[in-house]
Every structure is written in C-alpha cells, then in structure tokens.
Design a protein around this motif. Structure first.
Motif, mmCIF file in Angstrom:
data_model
loop_
_atom_site.group_PDB
_atom_site.id
_atom_site.type_symbol
_atom_site.label_atom_id
_atom_site.label_comp_id
_atom_site.label_asym_id
_atom_site.label_seq_id
_atom_site.Cartn_x
_atom_site.Cartn_y
_atom_site.Cartn_z
ATOM 1 N N ARG A 1 2.968 10.060 -3.946
ATOM 2 C CA ARG A 1 4.298 10.207 -4.547
ATOM 3 C C ARG A 1 4.462 9.299 -5.756
ATOM 4 O O ARG A 1 3.967 8.176 -5.763
ATOM 5 C CB ARG A 1 5.369 9.896 -3.497
ATOM 6 N N LYS A 2 5.192 9.779 -6.727
ATOM 7 C CA LYS A 2 5.411 9.045 -7.980
ATOM 8 C C LYS A 2 6.292 7.824 -7.725
ATOM 9 O O LYS A 2 7.299 7.895 -7.009
ATOM 10 C CB LYS A 2 6.064 9.977 -9.001
ATOM 11 N N SER A 3 5.938 6.724 -8.359
ATOM 12 C CA SER A 3 6.689 5.475 -8.193
ATOM 13 C C SER A 3 7.736 5.265 -9.269
ATOM 14 O O SER A 3 8.870 4.868 -8.991
ATOM 15 C CB SER A 3 5.721 4.282 -8.189
ATOM 16 N N PHE B 1 14.684 12.784 -8.003
ATOM 17 C CA PHE B 1 13.569 12.316 -7.197
ATOM 18 C C PHE B 1 13.824 10.928 -6.609
ATOM 19 O O PHE B 1 14.488 10.093 -7.224
ATOM 20 C CB PHE B 1 12.285 12.278 -8.029
ATOM 21 N N GLU B 2 13.257 10.693 -5.463
ATOM 22 C CA GLU B 2 13.270 9.382 -4.817
ATOM 23 C C GLU B 2 11.974 8.655 -5.201
ATOM 24 O O GLU B 2 10.884 9.230 -5.100
ATOM 25 C CB GLU B 2 13.358 9.552 -3.303
ATOM 26 N N PRO B 3 12.051 7.412 -5.646
ATOM 27 C CA PRO B 3 10.821 6.680 -5.962
ATOM 28 C C PRO B 3 10.087 6.287 -4.692
ATOM 29 O O PRO B 3 10.694 6.148 -3.623
ATOM 30 C CB PRO B 3 11.331 5.457 -6.722
ATOM 31 N N ALA B 4 8.792 6.094 -4.826
ATOM 32 C CA ALA B 4 7.984 5.701 -3.669
ATOM 33 C C ALA B 4 7.081 4.538 -4.066
ATOM 34 O O ALA B 4 6.743 4.381 -5.239
ATOM 35 C CB ALA B 4 7.134 6.881 -3.198
ATOM 36 N N PRO B 5 6.689 3.704 -3.135
ATOM 37 C CA PRO B 5 5.772 2.610 -3.461
ATOM 38 C C PRO B 5 4.399 3.160 -3.840
ATOM 39 O O PRO B 5 4.018 4.252 -3.420
ATOM 40 C CB PRO B 5 5.706 1.791 -2.166
ATOM 41 N N PRO B 6 3.637 2.403 -4.657
ATOM 42 C CA PRO B 6 2.288 2.855 -5.029
ATOM 43 C C PRO B 6 1.411 3.068 -3.804
ATOM 44 O O PRO B 6 1.531 2.360 -2.801
ATOM 45 C CB PRO B 6 1.757 1.709 -5.902
ATOM 46 N N GLU B 7 0.534 4.056 -3.891
ATOM 47 C CA GLU B 7 -0.330 4.418 -2.769
ATOM 48 C C GLU B 7 -1.659 3.662 -2.828
ATOM 49 O O GLU B 7 -2.079 3.184 -3.879
ATOM 50 C CB GLU B 7 -0.615 5.928 -2.813
ATOM 51 N N GLY B 8 -2.343 3.609 -1.692
ATOM 52 C CA GLY B 8 -3.687 3.057 -1.628
ATOM 53 C C GLY B 8 -4.717 4.072 -2.078
ATOM 54 O O GLY B 8 -4.391 5.204 -2.447
ATOM 55 N N PRO B 9 -5.989 3.708 -2.019
ATOM 56 C CA PRO B 9 -7.040 4.582 -2.545
ATOM 57 C C PRO B 9 -7.323 5.774 -1.638
ATOM 58 O O PRO B 9 -7.070 5.738 -0.432
ATOM 59 C CB PRO B 9 -8.251 3.657 -2.614
ATOM 60 N N ILE B 10 -7.871 6.809 -2.247
ATOM 61 C CA ILE B 10 -8.441 7.931 -1.514
ATOM 62 C C ILE B 10 -9.961 7.772 -1.584
ATOM 63 O O ILE B 10 -10.519 7.621 -2.682
ATOM 64 C CB ILE B 10 -7.999 9.282 -2.113
ATOM 65 N N HIS C 1 12.472 -3.853 -11.899
ATOM 66 C CA HIS C 1 12.879 -3.888 -10.493
ATOM 67 C C HIS C 1 11.889 -3.158 -9.593
ATOM 68 O O HIS C 1 12.092 -3.094 -8.381
ATOM 69 C CB HIS C 1 14.252 -3.242 -10.342
ATOM 70 N N ARG C 2 10.812 -2.591 -10.178
ATOM 71 C CA ARG C 2 9.853 -1.824 -9.405
ATOM 72 C C ARG C 2 8.465 -2.463 -9.499
ATOM 73 O O ARG C 2 8.136 -3.090 -10.509
ATOM 74 C CB ARG C 2 9.751 -0.380 -9.944
ATOM 75 N N PRO C 3 7.612 -2.318 -8.495
ATOM 76 C CA PRO C 3 6.241 -2.807 -8.610
ATOM 77 C C PRO C 3 5.464 -1.996 -9.642
ATOM 78 O O PRO C 3 5.708 -0.801 -9.835
ATOM 79 C CB PRO C 3 5.672 -2.608 -7.197
ATOM 80 N N ASP C 4 4.531 -2.663 -10.315
ATOM 81 C CA ASP C 4 3.708 -2.009 -11.325
ATOM 82 C C ASP C 4 2.551 -1.295 -10.633
ATOM 83 O O ASP C 4 1.675 -1.953 -10.051
ATOM 84 C CB ASP C 4 3.194 -3.069 -12.302
ATOM 85 N N PRO C 5 2.491 0.044 -10.689
ATOM 86 C CA PRO C 5 1.393 0.747 -10.031
ATOM 87 C C PRO C 5 0.019 0.342 -10.554
ATOM 88 O O PRO C 5 -0.940 0.264 -9.774
ATOM 89 C CB PRO C 5 1.692 2.226 -10.333
ATOM 90 N N VAL C 6 -0.097 0.067 -11.850
ATOM 91 C CA VAL C 6 -1.399 -0.323 -12.389
ATOM 92 C C VAL C 6 -1.848 -1.652 -11.796
ATOM 93 O O VAL C 6 -3.019 -1.833 -11.435
ATOM 94 C CB VAL C 6 -1.340 -0.401 -13.930
ATOM 95 N N GLU C 7 -0.915 -2.598 -11.683
ATOM 96 C CA GLU C 7 -1.249 -3.882 -11.059
ATOM 97 C C GLU C 7 -1.651 -3.680 -9.604
ATOM 98 O O GLU C 7 -2.585 -4.330 -9.099
ATOM 99 C CB GLU C 7 -0.052 -4.827 -11.152
ATOM 100 N N HIS C 8 -0.979 -2.768 -8.930
ATOM 101 C CA HIS C 8 -1.323 -2.453 -7.538
ATOM 102 C C HIS C 8 -2.740 -1.898 -7.455
ATOM 103 O O HIS C 8 -3.528 -2.314 -6.586
ATOM 104 C CB HIS C 8 -0.312 -1.443 -6.988
#
Length: 541
Positions: free
Chosen positions: A110-112, A126-135, A161-168
């Motif tokens: 899901r998009k963050s 849309f509802e934001p979601a936290p960044p996902e782990g690897p596949i 106010h949101r976590p950076d997906p790239v940093e994740h």
C-alpha cells in the motif's frame, strides 16, 4: 533479472479494457522471457479515478477484476496497481499494488505518501499505510513502491509527519526497488524525476526500476518514459516517451543513457497525445477549428493533424466586415499546407442582425467591447453548429497568456470541447510554430511574422491592450507558477503600474477561466484543477 515493463495507456473507469491491456501485456512479456512484470500505478482503475472511488460498486468491481488478473498468472509474478477497499477506519480505499503469481494475489503493498498538491488530491480518497518490508523473490529482496513514495526527500516538509519510505528501504538493504507510477508530464519533469530516482538508488545502494503510465486522461498527459537508475545513481532510459510500449529489460545489461529530446518536440508530442486521447476516449474521431489566420489557430490545426490525421480535421474561416484579407489567405495557405478540409462562412450578416436586434437597447450608447464581442460570439455559434451537425469536437485556440488576462470572449472564441493551447504561453506558441516548420513549411511564414491581432475592430493589435508577449509571459510565470507577489515581481525589474495592471487582470478574470473548456496541462501549474483560486476574493498580493 529480466523484468517486463508494461508501459500501458489506460482509461479512467474502463475497467474491463484496462484489465485486457494488463493481461495482454503480461502474456506478451512473459512469452519474451520476462521473469517479473510490472504495470503503472492504479492500472486497473486508470489514473486519476477521483470521485469514481466513492461510487458504490467501483472498488468491488476493481477487486473482482484483480482476482481475474491474478488467476491468469503463472510462476512469473505480475505486480499490478489497483485501488483496494479499506475495510477499517479512515478513507474508503488504499492506493495499492498486488504481487500476483501462481493464480492468486500473494501480497498487497500500500502507498504511504499521498500527494495533495497541484492536480493531486489522493488524501481525499486513500488511507496512507506504513512502508512495507521486502518481498523475497529468486533470492533477492525486492522493495515495491508506488509513485510518491520515492519523492519524500525532494520535499520533506510536505511529508514531515510521515516516515520516509526510502529511508525505510535503506535500513533493510533491498537488492531492487520497483516503482509503479502515474506521473503527469510538464516542463522540467524529467529532471525532477531523475533527481528522485538518483536519490533513492544512492541512499539504498540499490537499483530502481520506474514504470510510468502513458496517455492522456482529461487535462493530464502521462509521458511513459520509464527509467532505470543503477545503484550508482545514473539514470537510464527504458521506455519510450509519449507512446505505449511493452519493454523487456535485463537488470544485468547496460541500458542506453537517457535521451534528451528537443524541448519543443516534447511539447508537440505531449499536445498530440493529449488531444488524441481526449478525443478518442470521449468518443470523437474528428475535429473542427475556427481559422483566423493567426498563430494560435494555425498551431492548433497542425497539432490536430498530427493527432487525428488531416482527413479528420476541418478548418473554417469566418470573416467579418472588418477582417483583413490576409486572415483568409493565410488560413487558406495553412489548410493547403496541412491538407485539411477548408471552408469559409461569412458572419457579416449574422453580426448585423444581432446589432439590429440590440439597437433598441443600445440606443444612446457608444460602441465598445460589447459590439466587438458579437463577432466572436457569432463565430462560436456557427462553429458549435458544425460541431453538433457532424459530431466533430470543436477545438478552442486560446493560449495561456490570453486566458490569464481575460483576452478572450466567453461563448465566443472560448466555445468548444477542448482548449489545446490553454497552458501554452504565447511566446511558447511561437517557438512551437517554428518547430512545426522544421521539416518544411506547415505554418505559413506570414502567420508567424505578422503582429498578432484579435481583429475585432479595425487595425487592432494585441499590443494595444497588452504588453509585448515576452514581458507579459514572464510576469505571468512569476505570478501564476512561482507565486510571486506584485512587489517581488517589481523587484525583478518590471514597471509597477504594468505589474499591477497584469495581476489585476489575472485576478478579475477567474470567472472566465472557470467556464472555459478543459485544457491540456504542460506547465508546472496550469489553470484548472491544480489552481483553485476563488472567483469571489479580494486579496491583493
């Protein structure tokens, strides 16, 4: 790894057609040897679906078709963008990507980060979601991201106010980052995207593969131009610009460097694609254009020919009693150069009849813009009649400079179904005309060289009412696109009275633009959904 990139042209809400495109691309790329296939963002629904997301069955229908797509997959995964129902609290949906393989949906990402600037309003739906782990796939850790998720670092304040997906992603060290995107094109967008991909690749020390949508949906033009950025941050071209393509890309190969097309060729291709898709997706195949002998109608006609074919374009000149002889002759030369159907319909009698009908009301008043605009409205009346009679979309020809300051007539030259040049400044119209002539004269030389005129009164010139277009366009760029105040524009070296006049005209004519035909966006900030200024407002910057 051999990855198939389905750079497809979807239509908003055409769920069955979009599904067939996705499956056809998947099968074709799988047969070519793809080990993994990806599509653009929200490929099932088309982008942007906007309030269709709030309709009763829309999300359920998207879900059903996603299951159909998943059922057609083999051991070769397909990563497909779709809107996912949100069964919990918050907005109605998630902007999601489904990893489909072996006949079912294996994982949903899901998009963050949800953009809510310019033409984007994703936070509405849309509802934001936290960044996902690897596949984990074939021994590699793959990060799946959706469009804006890679843009955080270029405007971190917007998402502070949101976590950076790239940093994740960087924290767990992916071997590959996939990005499903629906990124509209405008001047300067290539450089911005390159910076975005470069940052993500360098920070994660991993290659990034970017699959972008292509095609026109309403005012937005998606250029495709899918890209690859190896871990060293260089940007490589994978998909072509402004055309649909299925590309098999090997991450172990050395792709070609990004190709930089001439700027005006990008503008031409964007307008051609936007016009072609707007007509095709709304059910038209032919267009009619009022030809004045001027630069705007000439460029519009040339773009229409490139988009629809000369046999599907009709040009009509509508001379009045004060029209110059060259307005007709230049229109004839243009039609001959382009090979389009050409007709002439005189409006003098219609104008006289309107003036006679109004004479009891206008008695005792001096002629002014009201009488001038009868000519423009007579032309609009007749052109719309032709449009209705022959099912040909009427293309308006006004440019961004004129639209900005209200140098246009409601229900006259503004009448029509699509405003092809409404986001193209006048100075850019001239540059585009020269580019269109690069392989031979298409736009008559006299049309380019003569002083622009609305020809609504004898010997009228645009500069009777407006500053020279290079000056006007720079003031408009500073005020509209860069958000400068009057004082800041004056500080750039412009006359204070001139700046006050131009800014005042922009603000006073918001009501006209709200009633204009939709236009094709090619600048960072176009009139329309991306610029939401109240009609009734009194703020003076």
């Amino acid at each position: 790894m051999k990855i198939g990139i389905a750079q497809i042209n979807t239509t908003v809400g055409a769920l069955r057609s979009n599904t067939e495109k996705i499956l056809n691309a998947y099968r074709e790329l799988r047969e070519q040897g793809a080990e993994l296939v990806i599509t653009p963002e929200l490929a099932v629904a088309g982008y942007p679906p906007r309030d269709l997301l709030l309709r009763g069955r829309f999300l359920a229908d998207c879900r059903d078709l996603l299951q159909e797509i998943a059922a057609a997959t083999t051991e070769v995964p397909l990563v497909v963008g779709f809107p996912e129902e949100n069964r919990g609290p918050g907005r109605a949906a998630y902007n999601s990507a489904a990893w489909c393989a072996e006949g079912k949906v294996q994982k949903v990402i899901r998009k963050s980060l949800l953009p809510t600037y310019d033409v984007f309003d994703e936070d509405r739906y849309f509802e934001p979601a936290p960044p996902e782990g690897p596949i984990l796939f074939r021994g590699k850790r793959i990060a799946v991201s959706i469009c804006e998720d890679l843009w955080y670092g270029l405007d971190g304040q917007r998402y502070s106010h949101r976590p950076d997906p790239v940093e994740h992603f960087a924290q767990w060290g992916p071997d590959l980052i996939l990005n499903l995107s629906a990124s509209p094109w405008h001047f300067g967008k290539r450089e911005l995207r390159g910076n975005m991909l470069r940052r993500a690749a360098e920070r994660c020390r991993a290659p990034v593969l970017y699959c972008n949508s292509v095609g026109g949906n309403d005012e937005l033009i998606f250029d495709g131009h899918s890209l690859y950025a190896p871990a060293d941050g260089t940007v490589r071209e994978v998909g072509p610009s402004f055309e649909e393509a299925q590309v098999l890309f090997d991450t172990e190969s050395d792709p070609s460097p990004e190709i930089r097309a001439p700027e005006m060729e990008d503008v031409r291709k964007a307008l051609v694609l936007g016009l072609r898709d707007y007509t095709r997706k709304t059910g038209f195949s032919k267009a009619v254009i009022g030809l004045s002998g001027g630069i705007d109608s000439a460029v519009t006609a040339a773009i229409a020919v490139d988009a629809l074919g000369a046999e599907n374009v009709r040009g009509i000149t509508l001379p009045s009693s004060i029209s110059s002889s060259h307005s007709v002759s230049d229109s004839e030369d243009l039609a001959r150069n382009l090979g389009i159907r050409f007709e002439s319909v005189a409006i003098a009698g219609l104008v006289e009849a309107a003036e006679e009908a109004l004479s009891p009301l206008f008695t005792g008043t001096d002629p002014n813009v009201a009488e001038e605009n009868i000519q423009a409205r007579a032309r609009g009346l007749l052109l719309m009649a032709v449009s209705n009679k022959f099912n040909e979309i009427l293309l308006t020809t006004g440019n961004k400079s004129e639209m900005a300051v209200g140098y246009c007539t409601l229900y006259g030259d503004m009448a029509g179904g699509l405003a092809v040049l409404s986001d193209v400044p006048k100075t850019t119209v001239y540059r585009l005309a020269e580019h269109l002539n690069i392989n031979g004269e298409r736009i008559p030389r006299n049309t380019i060289d003569k002083a622009p005129s609305a020809e609504l009164r004898p010997d009228q010139k645009d500069e009777d009412s407006l500053p020279p277009y290079p000056v006007l366009d720079r003031i408009l760029e500073l005020y509209i696109e860069q958000g400068y105040s009057r004082g800041e524009i004056v500080a750039e070296g412009f006359d204070p009275e001139l700046v006050a006049d131009v800014v005042g005209k922009v603000d006073r004519n918001e009501y006209k633009r709200k009633q204009a035909a939709p236009g094709l966006k090619i600048t960072p900030l176009a009139f329309g959904i991306g610029r939401r200024i109240p009609i009734v407002q009194k703020y003076v910057p």
